[in-house]
Design a protein around this motif. Sequence first.
Motif, PDB file in Angstrom:
ATOM      1  N   SER A  23       7.999  42.478 -10.047  1.00  0.00           N
ATOM      2  CA  SER A  23       6.904  43.427 -10.285  1.00  0.00           C
ATOM      3  C   SER A  23       5.718  43.149  -9.379  1.00  0.00           C
ATOM      4  CB  SER A  23       6.453  43.412 -11.745  1.00  0.00           C
ATOM      5  OG  SER A  23       7.537  43.607 -12.594  1.00  0.00           O
ATOM      6  N   SER A  24       6.010  42.734  -8.156  1.00  0.00           N
ATOM      7  CA  SER A  24       4.973  42.564  -7.151  1.00  0.00           C
ATOM      8  C   SER A  24       4.132  41.309  -7.340  1.00  0.00           C
ATOM      9  CB  SER A  24       4.047  43.786  -7.117  1.00  0.00           C
ATOM     10  OG  SER A  24       3.338  43.810  -5.912  1.00  0.00           O
ATOM     11  N   ASP A  46       6.525  47.447  -4.852  1.00  0.00           N
ATOM     12  CA  ASP A  46       6.530  46.259  -5.710  1.00  0.00           C
ATOM     13  C   ASP A  46       7.889  45.539  -5.737  1.00  0.00           C
ATOM     14  OD1 ASP A  46       7.895  48.181  -7.048  1.00  0.00           O
ATOM     15  OD2 ASP A  46       6.899  47.876  -8.978  1.00  0.00           O
TER      16      ASP A  46
END
Length: 130
Positions: free
Chosen positions: A84-85, A65
């Motif tokens: 956070s991806s 991520d």
Amino acid sequence: MLEGRCRCGAVRYVVQDAFRYAAKCHCSGCRAATGSAFKPFAGIEREKLEITQGLDNLAIFGEEDANDTRCRLCGSFLFSVVRSSEYVHVAMGSLVDAPTIRPTHHIFVGSKAEWFEITDELPQFDEHAV
Ligand SMILES: [Zn+2]
Ligand SMILES: [Zn+2]
């Protein structure tokens, strides 16, 4: 859709021409990763980028991520998975087609290379843009 690729052509991707932001980052990490004075990058939601060729030729540095994704055959920097991806930061030099967006500001100018002079009029931020 915009096309992107690595230098050797083993990895190809498509991304929507719908980038949310674009900037030039002068931080020491981007300088080292690109071997250049700064990294022009453009951010977009991760699902709007799709690898169309060479999925098994990716070299992913970092976590699932949060990483830098390159071609493992030629080493070209393609994009980073960030936030956070949820987003990718496309290294704009890996785009074959020109996106509508242009970088709008410089970030991490506080740590830019001494040998490089910024000659455009775009706003400059010492670290992240506020
Ligand atoms: Zn390659
Ligand atoms: Zn950076």
